[in-house]
Design a protein around this motif. Sequence first.
Motif, mmCIF file in Angstrom:
data_model
loop_
_atom_site.group_PDB
_atom_site.id
_atom_site.type_symbol
_atom_site.label_atom_id
_atom_site.label_comp_id
_atom_site.label_asym_id
_atom_site.label_seq_id
_atom_site.Cartn_x
_atom_site.Cartn_y
_atom_site.Cartn_z
ATOM 1 N N LEU A 178 1.143 -1.246 -0.061
ATOM 2 C CA LEU A 178 -0.048 0.207 -0.117
ATOM 3 C C LEU A 178 1.118 1.246 -0.173
ATOM 4 C CD1 LEU A 178 -2.860 -0.895 2.663
ATOM 5 C CD2 LEU A 178 -2.865 -0.906 0.021
ATOM 6 N N THR A 179 0.503 2.146 -0.917
ATOM 7 C CA THR A 179 1.380 3.518 -1.030
ATOM 8 C C THR A 179 0.422 4.433 -1.120
ATOM 9 O OG1 THR A 179 1.497 3.452 -3.534
ATOM 10 C CG2 THR A 179 3.233 2.064 -2.089
ATOM 11 N N ALA A 180 0.886 5.850 -0.892
ATOM 12 C CA ALA A 180 -0.034 6.720 -1.083
ATOM 13 C C ALA A 180 0.756 8.088 -1.740
ATOM 14 C CB ALA A 180 -0.700 7.646 0.356
ATOM 15 N N THR A 181 -0.012 8.811 -2.632
ATOM 16 C CA THR A 181 0.626 9.801 -3.224
ATOM 17 C C THR A 181 -0.115 11.182 -2.871
ATOM 18 O OG1 THR A 181 1.306 8.392 -5.066
ATOM 19 C CG2 THR A 181 1.440 10.738 -5.587
ATOM 20 N N ALA A 196 -3.245 7.146 9.039
ATOM 21 C CA ALA A 196 -3.342 7.153 10.322
ATOM 22 C C ALA A 196 -3.285 5.695 10.684
ATOM 23 C CB ALA A 196 -4.260 7.850 11.040
ATOM 24 N N THR A 197 -3.707 4.838 9.710
ATOM 25 C CA THR A 197 -3.777 3.374 9.903
ATOM 26 C C THR A 197 -2.458 2.895 10.174
ATOM 27 O OG1 THR A 197 -3.824 2.692 7.672
ATOM 28 C CG2 THR A 197 -5.980 3.043 8.668
ATOM 29 N N GLY A 198 -1.223 3.442 9.714
ATOM 30 C CA GLY A 198 0.072 2.817 9.761
ATOM 31 C C GLY A 198 0.202 1.458 8.777
ATOM 32 N N LEU A 199 -0.583 1.364 7.815
ATOM 33 C CA LEU A 199 -0.456 0.208 7.014
ATOM 34 C C LEU A 199 0.244 0.575 5.668
ATOM 35 C CD1 LEU A 199 -4.054 -1.028 7.385
ATOM 36 C CD2 LEU A 199 -2.001 -1.938 8.491
ATOM 37 N N PHE A 200 0.665 1.975 5.505
ATOM 38 C CA PHE A 200 1.043 2.191 4.055
ATOM 39 C C PHE A 200 2.752 2.000 4.260
ATOM 40 C CE2 PHE A 200 -3.104 3.747 3.988
ATOM 41 C CZ PHE A 200 -3.139 3.784 2.532
ATOM 42 N N ASN A 201 3.254 1.437 3.274
ATOM 43 C CA ASN A 201 4.639 0.939 3.130
ATOM 44 C C ASN A 201 5.475 2.514 2.688
ATOM 45 O OD1 ASN A 201 2.997 -1.366 1.951
ATOM 46 N ND2 ASN A 201 4.798 -2.181 2.904
ATOM 47 N N ARG A 202 4.871 3.112 1.925
ATOM 48 C CA ARG A 202 5.428 4.091 1.283
ATOM 49 C C ARG A 202 4.501 5.327 1.102
ATOM 50 N NH1 ARG A 202 8.437 1.328 -3.859
ATOM 51 N NH2 ARG A 202 7.432 3.125 -4.777
ATOM 52 N N ILE A 203 5.084 6.607 1.117
ATOM 53 C CA ILE A 203 4.500 7.904 0.689
ATOM 54 C C ILE A 203 5.281 8.554 -0.060
ATOM 55 C CG2 ILE A 203 3.345 9.989 1.745
ATOM 56 C CD1 ILE A 203 3.377 8.368 4.589
ATOM 57 N N ALA A 225 8.048 13.465 6.380
ATOM 58 C CA ALA A 225 8.917 12.384 7.313
ATOM 59 C C ALA A 225 8.993 12.031 8.596
ATOM 60 C CB ALA A 225 10.416 12.883 6.531
ATOM 61 N N ALA A 226 8.957 13.298 9.276
ATOM 62 C CA ALA A 226 8.728 13.098 10.772
ATOM 63 C C ALA A 226 7.361 12.829 11.256
ATOM 64 C CB ALA A 226 8.736 14.607 11.379
ATOM 65 N N ALA A 227 6.200 13.002 10.404
ATOM 66 C CA ALA A 227 4.905 12.524 10.811
ATOM 67 C C ALA A 227 4.797 10.878 10.847
ATOM 68 C CB ALA A 227 3.958 13.309 10.098
ATOM 69 N N TYR A 228 5.357 10.365 9.871
ATOM 70 C CA TYR A 228 5.295 8.884 9.401
ATOM 71 C C TYR A 228 6.602 8.238 9.468
ATOM 72 C CZ TYR A 228 0.628 10.717 8.087
ATOM 73 O OH TYR A 228 -0.668 11.149 8.132
ATOM 74 N N PRO A 229 7.501 8.334 10.643
ATOM 75 C CA PRO A 229 8.563 7.468 10.629
ATOM 76 C C PRO A 229 8.698 5.984 10.287
ATOM 77 C CG PRO A 229 7.538 7.891 12.909
ATOM 78 C CD PRO A 229 6.931 8.291 11.967
ATOM 79 N N SER A 231 7.064 4.718 7.543
ATOM 80 C CA SER A 231 6.742 4.574 6.358
ATOM 81 C C SER A 231 8.063 5.212 5.579
ATOM 82 C CB SER A 231 5.497 5.332 5.580
ATOM 83 O OG SER A 231 4.281 4.949 6.349
ATOM 84 N N ARG A 232 8.238 4.706 4.343
ATOM 85 C CA ARG A 232 9.229 5.198 3.394
ATOM 86 C C ARG A 232 8.749 6.576 2.781
ATOM 87 N NH1 ARG A 232 11.331 1.305 -0.325
ATOM 88 N NH2 ARG A 232 13.161 2.669 -0.637
ATOM 89 N N ILE A 233 9.400 7.632 2.931
ATOM 90 C CA ILE A 233 8.884 8.723 2.205
ATOM 91 C C ILE A 233 9.612 9.217 1.069
ATOM 92 C CG2 ILE A 233 8.283 11.204 2.856
ATOM 93 C CD1 ILE A 233 7.157 9.054 4.741
ATOM 94 N N PHE A 234 8.883 9.220 -0.275
ATOM 95 C CA PHE A 234 9.424 9.497 -1.322
ATOM 96 C C PHE A 234 9.638 10.991 -1.706
ATOM 97 C CE2 PHE A 234 9.631 5.274 -1.733
ATOM 98 C CZ PHE A 234 10.244 4.730 -2.847
ATOM 99 N N VAL A 235 10.412 11.720 -2.430
ATOM 100 C CA VAL A 235 10.396 12.949 -2.877
ATOM 101 C C VAL A 235 10.027 13.158 -4.278
ATOM 102 C CG1 VAL A 235 12.048 15.115 -3.761
ATOM 103 C CG2 VAL A 235 12.445 13.595 -1.725
ATOM 104 N N GLY A 236 8.605 13.538 -4.479
ATOM 105 C CA GLY A 236 7.924 13.506 -5.809
ATOM 106 C C GLY A 236 8.039 14.991 -6.545
#
Length: 287
Positions: A178-181, A196-203, A225-229, A231-236
């Motif tokens: 699961l990812t989010a954009t 907020a479910t904490g189920l997303f691998n990446r954002i 990055a600080a809000a979702y430690p 998850s892996r956070i990508f620079v879009g």
Amino acid sequence: MAFRRRPCCLLALLLLSLLTVGLAAAGPGDIAVFWGRNKDEGTLHEACDTGAYTTVIISFLSVFGHGRYQIDLSGHPLNGVGDDIKHCQSKGILVLLSIGGQGGEYSLPSSQSATDLAEYLWNAYLAGSREGVARPFGDAAVNGVDFFIDQGSTEHYDELARRLYSYNKYYRGGGVTLTATPRCAYPDQRLEAALATGLFNRIHVRLYGDQRCTWSARESWEKWAAAYPGSRIFVGVVASPEADADAYMSPKDLYYGVLQFAQKLPNYGGIMIWNRYYDKKTGYMGG
């Protein structure tokens, strides 16, 4: 006879040169690209054969939530996409299906609509099957689902995420990614409950398309990055000023303005490129 070198892979070349002189502690990480937004971008097979991407995000399932489901690949024929998915996966490339987008007819008006969409995605695009549910990509199964929610109600996407995650019980290894954009301004109200479910691998944080972030891309990204430690956070980023002239960052500006700081954070994931069409035109990442 003189040969002129094509100016491709500008970002990759810049990062390689920085690594060579010791200015970067790590490489760019994973490289994700959105595919399916312009017929002239070439096939999914061709995108994966560039060797530039570790993830390709097929976009978009743009109609859902009211008993109808429709995928929009901007004129790409569906025939052959399934074989291309398998080809990409054989090269170790993750293939995701993005739902939503910047147009279309979608929303989740009820808990039942979230349940219905999860079941549809499982049976039509993931590892499931059910009589009467067509599989647009044949027996090919994508690795997961990306949430690109730009319109409609903010409700029930957390329920959708939980339903999709529950299908992991059918996998012996791996599972549904699961990812989010989201938009770059934190928080993104449409995805806040889902994340907020904490189920997303990446954002994949879109540092474009939002005037609130034009002059503070790095600060906006660091909030995510600080809000979702976990998850892996990508620079879009956009691969061309044609996509968003105000938000476009040259490879040099991207590195010195964002990446050299982002790469130091433990949950930095990589770069997300919008999109394959622009990247193919400019050679920003994939040539």
